[in-house]
Design an enzyme around this catalytic site. Structure first.
Site, PDB file in Angstrom:
ATOM      1  N   HIS A  12       0.877  -1.186   0.000  1.00 44.46           N
ATOM      2  CA  HIS A  12       0.000   0.000   0.000  1.00 44.46           C
ATOM      3  C   HIS A  12       0.907   1.226   0.000  1.00 44.46           C
ATOM      4  CE1 HIS A  12      -4.035   1.919   0.898  1.00 44.46           C
ATOM      5  NE2 HIS A  12      -3.175   2.938   0.955  1.00 44.46           N
ATOM      6  N   ASP A  16       1.997   8.596  -6.401  1.00 39.83           N
ATOM      7  CA  ASP A  16       1.839  10.049  -6.458  1.00 39.83           C
ATOM      8  C   ASP A  16       1.890  10.685  -5.071  1.00 39.83           C
ATOM      9  OD1 ASP A  16      -0.576   8.792  -5.905  1.00 39.83           O
ATOM     10  OD2 ASP A  16      -1.569   9.490  -7.718  1.00 39.83           O
ATOM     11  N   HIS A 197      -9.862   1.314  -0.692  1.00 38.85           N
ATOM     12  CA  HIS A 197      -9.765   2.118   0.531  1.00 38.85           C
ATOM     13  C   HIS A 197     -11.137   2.108   1.202  1.00 38.85           C
ATOM     14  CE1 HIS A 197      -6.080   3.752  -1.238  1.00 38.85           C
ATOM     15  NE2 HIS A 197      -5.847   4.436  -0.126  1.00 38.85           N
ATOM     16  N   GLU A 200     -11.861   3.835   6.608  1.00 34.41           N
ATOM     17  CA  GLU A 200     -10.868   4.828   7.019  1.00 34.41           C
ATOM     18  C   GLU A 200     -11.599   6.044   7.589  1.00 34.41           C
ATOM     19  OE1 GLU A 200      -6.928   7.009   5.071  1.00 34.41           O
ATOM     20  OE2 GLU A 200      -8.411   6.085   3.754  1.00 34.41           O
ATOM     21  N   ASP A 278       2.204   3.942   2.717  1.00 35.92           N
ATOM     22  CA  ASP A 278       1.145   4.831   2.221  1.00 35.92           C
ATOM     23  C   ASP A 278       1.730   5.934   1.343  1.00 35.92           C
ATOM     24  OD1 ASP A 278      -1.489   5.464   1.773  1.00 35.92           O
ATOM     25  OD2 ASP A 278      -1.780   6.520   3.654  1.00 35.92           O
ATOM     26  N   ASP A 279       2.136   7.065   1.931  1.00 33.60           N
ATOM     27  CA  ASP A 279       2.694   8.201   1.179  1.00 33.60           C
ATOM     28  C   ASP A 279       4.047   8.574   1.786  1.00 33.60           C
ATOM     29  OD1 ASP A 279       0.263   8.924  -0.528  1.00 33.60           O
ATOM     30  OD2 ASP A 279      -0.586   9.094   1.488  1.00 33.60           O
TER      31      ASP A 279
END
Length: 333
Positions: A12, A16, A197, A200, A278-279
């Site tokens: 995950h 971007d 997703h 959440e 994640d990011d």
């Protein structure tokens, strides 16, 4: 805390959401885009979480800077390539990179189809150069609405051989999964895997919806699953995976603290939950941090951390022969 005898995965990870601060600076200069700062040190607080206090609005603002500088298809190819390089630097053996081509295209009105093609090319080049096994997951950004998501899906389907799975992300409360049943029917017809997703921002009902109406094999985040005992049982029994992102969930205020994260409960209940980033560029963390700092802070024992690492490979969108080959490659060093 990482078992070096096992493959290290990140399933995950938003492509971007992992655009380097240096790359943002480079592209800003190349395309004469006004940035909030002109040096790497002064730019970093604008594009990366530097405070311990959770702040969703600030997090999203930092996330957006990465796509604001994507003013050409070559820029998209570059960040895709660098994502694979970053994975190699982190010691990952396998990574699934997810991206929303519409999100990447929107600031400079790039052709969405061209973005998909550029990302696939960049990832393939990165895999060749850095000896990392990577797969791509296309994201439908539900916040843009059903029609826009159909256009986004069409661009992904035009390059279906380069895509492994479809995901749904964005405003979970305003755009429930049921609106996108047709989109995910098309994805399954294309032979893609499904991850969504869910759970959440919305509750357990969103996870049920993702499973029953969209065909989700895995759930991104899924923290609200613990509110429904029947759902927890279902996830464990049907081996539907949870892609846990510890640090991210705290930074976005999805959970109050690492100590209150449900990952430990998932593992104790026999749910196939894995550790992911994640990011990472926005969060200022890497997969090593999640294993060695975040997981212990979330109360996981050494054995539970190892189980999460095993689960990452179990849940990977790979065939059994591919998984066996990956295990063998790691064993050989």
């Amino acid at each position: 805390m990482i078992d070096s005898s096992l493959p290290l995965t990140d399933i995950h990870r938003h492509l971007d959401g992992n655009i380097r601060a240096q790359t943002i600076l480079d592209l800003g200069r190349e395309f004469n885009i006004a940035l909030p700062a002109t040096t790497l040190d002064t730019l970093r607080p604008h594009v990366q979480v530097t405070s311990l206090e959770p702040d969703l609005v600030s997090f999203l603002a930092k996330l957006d800077w990465g796509v604001k500088v994507l003013a050409s298809l070559e820029a998209c190819r570059r960040v895709a390539y660098e994502n694979v390089e970053d994975a190699a630097r982190n010691g990952l053996h396998y990574v699934e990179l997810r991206f929303s081509p519409r999100y990447m295209a929107m600031t400079h009105r790039l052709p969405v189809d061209g973005v998909v093609e550029a990302v696939i090319a960049g990832v393939q080049e990165g895999c060749r150069d850095f000896q990392v096994d990577a797969r791509l997951i296309g994201i439908l950004s539900r916040t843009f609405g059903e029609a826009a998501c159909q256009e986004e899906l069409a661009a992904l389907l035009a390059h279906r051989e380069g895509i492994t799975a479809l995901d749904l992300a964005g405003d979970e409360l305003g755009f429930p999964g049921t609106l996108f049943r047709n989109h995910f029917n098309q994805a399954r017809d294309a032979g893609w895997h499904i991850t969504v997703h869910a759970g959440e921002a919305a509750g357990p009902e969103s996870i049920w919806q993702a499973i029953r109406e969209l065909g989700a094999e895995r759930i991104g985040h899924g923290v609200k699953a613990v509110e429904d005992p029947a759902l927890m049982d279902y996830l464990a029994e049907h081996r539907i995976g949870i892609e846990s992102c510890l640090t991210s969930n705290v930074q976005t205020s999805t959970v109050a603290s690492l100590a209150q994260h449900p990952l430990k409960q998932f593992l104790e209940h026999g749910v196939l939950a894995s550790l992911n980033t994640d990011d990472p560029a926005v969060q200022g963390v890497d997969i090593i941090h999640e294993y060695t700092v975040a997981a212990p802070a979330a109360g996981l024992s050494r054995e539970q951390i190892r189980q999460a690492q095993i689960n990452g490979l179990t849940l990977a969108f790979l065939g059994e022969q591919e998984k066996a080959a990956l295990i063998q490659r790691v064993a050989k060093g």
